[in-house]
Scaffold this motif. Structure first.
Motif, PDB file in Angstrom:
ATOM      1  N   ASP A  73       0.833  -1.210   0.000  1.00 36.82           N
ATOM      2  CA  ASP A  73       0.000   0.000   0.000  1.00 36.82           C
ATOM      3  C   ASP A  73       0.864   1.255   0.000  1.00 36.82           C
ATOM      4  O   ASP A  73       0.565   2.227  -0.711  1.00 36.82           O
ATOM      5  CB  ASP A  73      -0.946   0.026   1.199  1.00 36.82           C
ATOM      6  CG  ASP A  73      -2.080  -0.992   1.062  1.00 36.82           C
ATOM      7  OD1 ASP A  73      -2.352  -1.435  -0.074  1.00 36.82           O
ATOM      8  OD2 ASP A  73      -2.678  -1.323   2.096  1.00 36.82           O
ATOM      9  N   ALA A  74       1.939   1.248   0.770  1.00 34.94           N
ATOM     10  CA  ALA A  74       2.837   2.412   0.817  1.00 34.94           C
ATOM     11  C   ALA A  74       3.558   2.598  -0.518  1.00 34.94           C
ATOM     12  O   ALA A  74       3.717   3.729  -0.993  1.00 34.94           O
ATOM     13  CB  ALA A  74       3.848   2.252   1.953  1.00 34.94           C
ATOM     14  N   ASN A  76       2.430   1.681  -3.455  1.00 33.28           N
ATOM     15  CA  ASN A  76       1.447   2.185  -4.413  1.00 33.28           C
ATOM     16  C   ASN A  76       1.101   3.645  -4.153  1.00 33.28           C
ATOM     17  O   ASN A  76       0.828   4.398  -5.087  1.00 33.28           O
ATOM     18  CB  ASN A  76       0.208   1.302  -4.411  1.00 33.28           C
ATOM     19  CG  ASN A  76       0.461   0.000  -5.132  1.00 33.28           C
ATOM     20  OD1 ASN A  76       1.334  -0.082  -5.992  1.00 33.28           O
ATOM     21  ND2 ASN A  76      -0.291  -1.022  -4.793  1.00 33.28           N
ATOM     22  N   TYR A  77       1.126   4.060  -2.901  1.00 30.74           N
ATOM     23  CA  TYR A  77       0.895   5.472  -2.585  1.00 30.74           C
ATOM     24  C   TYR A  77       2.043   6.331  -3.130  1.00 30.74           C
ATOM     25  O   TYR A  77       1.817   7.384  -3.718  1.00 30.74           O
ATOM     26  CB  TYR A  77       0.733   5.651  -1.083  1.00 30.74           C
ATOM     27  CG  TYR A  77       0.463   7.071  -0.656  1.00 30.74           C
ATOM     28  CD1 TYR A  77      -0.517   7.837  -1.281  1.00 30.74           C
ATOM     29  CD2 TYR A  77       1.185   7.652   0.382  1.00 30.74           C
ATOM     30  CE1 TYR A  77      -0.773   9.143  -0.880  1.00 30.74           C
ATOM     31  CE2 TYR A  77       0.931   8.951   0.790  1.00 30.74           C
ATOM     32  CZ  TYR A  77      -0.039   9.687   0.145  1.00 30.74           C
ATOM     33  OH  TYR A  77      -0.290  10.978   0.534  1.00 30.74           O
ATOM     34  N   TYR A  80       1.631   6.643  -6.699  1.00 33.01           N
ATOM     35  CA  TYR A  80       0.555   7.594  -6.969  1.00 33.01           C
ATOM     36  C   TYR A  80       1.069   9.038  -6.872  1.00 33.01           C
ATOM     37  O   TYR A  80       0.778   9.869  -7.719  1.00 33.01           O
ATOM     38  CB  TYR A  80      -0.587   7.368  -5.978  1.00 33.01           C
ATOM     39  CG  TYR A  80      -1.710   8.375  -6.104  1.00 33.01           C
ATOM     40  CD1 TYR A  80      -2.709   8.195  -7.057  1.00 33.01           C
ATOM     41  CD2 TYR A  80      -1.761   9.490  -5.285  1.00 33.01           C
ATOM     42  CE1 TYR A  80      -3.731   9.117  -7.190  1.00 33.01           C
ATOM     43  CE2 TYR A  80      -2.782  10.413  -5.410  1.00 33.01           C
ATOM     44  CZ  TYR A  80      -3.763  10.231  -6.364  1.00 33.01           C
ATOM     45  OH  TYR A  80      -4.775  11.154  -6.497  1.00 33.01           O
ATOM     46  N   LEU A  81       1.847   9.311  -5.826  1.00 31.14           N
ATOM     47  CA  LEU A  81       2.342  10.673  -5.615  1.00 31.14           C
ATOM     48  C   LEU A  81       3.386  11.095  -6.639  1.00 31.14           C
ATOM     49  O   LEU A  81       3.368  12.230  -7.119  1.00 31.14           O
ATOM     50  CB  LEU A  81       2.948  10.813  -4.214  1.00 31.14           C
ATOM     51  CG  LEU A  81       1.986  10.756  -3.033  1.00 31.14           C
ATOM     52  CD1 LEU A  81       2.775  10.811  -1.730  1.00 31.14           C
ATOM     53  CD2 LEU A  81       0.968  11.882  -3.092  1.00 31.14           C
ATOM     54  N   ARG A  84       2.518   9.245 -11.386  1.00 34.07           N
ATOM     55  CA  ARG A  84       1.125   9.051 -11.822  1.00 34.07           C
ATOM     56  C   ARG A  84       1.006   8.599 -13.276  1.00 34.07           C
ATOM     57  O   ARG A  84       0.024   7.975 -13.655  1.00 34.07           O
ATOM     58  CB  ARG A  84       0.320  10.327 -11.627  1.00 34.07           C
ATOM     59  CG  ARG A  84       0.040  10.592 -10.178  1.00 34.07           C
ATOM     60  CD  ARG A  84      -0.977  11.687 -10.023  1.00 34.07           C
ATOM     61  NE  ARG A  84      -1.027  12.083  -8.621  1.00 34.07           N
ATOM     62  CZ  ARG A  84      -1.937  12.870  -8.128  1.00 34.07           C
ATOM     63  NH1 ARG A  84      -2.880  13.357  -8.903  1.00 34.07           N
ATOM     64  NH2 ARG A  84      -1.919  13.185  -6.861  1.00 34.07           N
ATOM     65  N   LEU A 102      -4.128   6.121  -3.671  1.00 33.55           N
ATOM     66  CA  LEU A 102      -4.138   6.695  -2.338  1.00 33.55           C
ATOM     67  C   LEU A 102      -4.320   5.568  -1.324  1.00 33.55           C
ATOM     68  O   LEU A 102      -4.850   4.511  -1.664  1.00 33.55           O
ATOM     69  CB  LEU A 102      -5.293   7.684  -2.206  1.00 33.55           C
ATOM     70  CG  LEU A 102      -5.158   8.998  -2.973  1.00 33.55           C
ATOM     71  CD1 LEU A 102      -6.484   9.751  -2.961  1.00 33.55           C
ATOM     72  CD2 LEU A 102      -4.055   9.843  -2.381  1.00 33.55           C
ATOM     73  N   PRO A 103      -3.892   5.769  -0.075  1.00 34.47           N
ATOM     74  CA  PRO A 103      -4.108   4.735   0.932  1.00 34.47           C
ATOM     75  C   PRO A 103      -5.601   4.355   1.002  1.00 34.47           C
ATOM     76  O   PRO A 103      -6.467   5.204   0.923  1.00 34.47           O
ATOM     77  CB  PRO A 103      -3.657   5.413   2.221  1.00 34.47           C
ATOM     78  CG  PRO A 103      -2.702   6.457   1.791  1.00 34.47           C
ATOM     79  CD  PRO A 103      -3.203   6.936   0.453  1.00 34.47           C
ATOM     80  N   ASP A 108      -8.377  11.009  -5.216  1.00 37.23           N
ATOM     81  CA  ASP A 108      -8.288  12.406  -4.792  1.00 37.23           C
ATOM     82  C   ASP A 108      -9.226  13.239  -5.648  1.00 37.23           C
ATOM     83  O   ASP A 108      -9.764  12.795  -6.621  1.00 37.23           O
ATOM     84  CB  ASP A 108      -6.850  12.900  -4.864  1.00 37.23           C
ATOM     85  CG  ASP A 108      -6.336  13.035  -6.291  1.00 37.23           C
ATOM     86  OD1 ASP A 108      -5.362  13.746  -6.482  1.00 37.23           O
ATOM     87  OD2 ASP A 108      -6.901  12.422  -7.220  1.00 37.23           O
TER      88      ASP A 108
END
Length: 109
Positions: A73-74, A76-77, A80-81, A84, A102-103, A108
């Protein structure tokens, strides 16, 4: 800690049939052996040595194993940040780690 290295070179200018034979041997012998033996001792393969299994059940098992060992999850976050557009991504990352998000999988907006 122990390290075991297996190298199977793909000749850059080799005939496609030879490259396919080496790739198949890697998948069928090394990757399968590592998966079978490694589970019992919590072994981790180098990311470049992992193959996305063609069998959906085996692919799901590999995703579960990765999620136990790594903060998916981290990761993938962070994807994402900072990525993208998927510039640093590839088929392997997308299939085994999933979508950059996002988590909690939220959007967003």
């Amino acid at each position: 800690f122990s390290w075991v290295g297996v190298i199977m070179y793909l000749p850059p200018d080799g005939p496609p049939a030879v490259r396919r034979e080496i790739t198949d041997a890697f998948r069928e012998k090394y990757a399968a052996l590592h998966t079978r033996l490694g589970r019992g001792v919590d072994a981790a393969a180098h990311w470049a040595k992992l193959e996305v299994p063609e069998d959906p059940a085996e692919a799901a098992a590999l995703r579960r194993e990765l999620a136990k060992k790594f903060p998916v999850d981290a990761v993938n976050y962070m994807r994402y940040l900072f990525d993208r557009n998927g510039v640093l991504s590839n088929r392997w990352v997308n299939e085994l780690f999933g979508k950059a998000a996002l988590p909690g999988g939220g959007e967003d907006g």
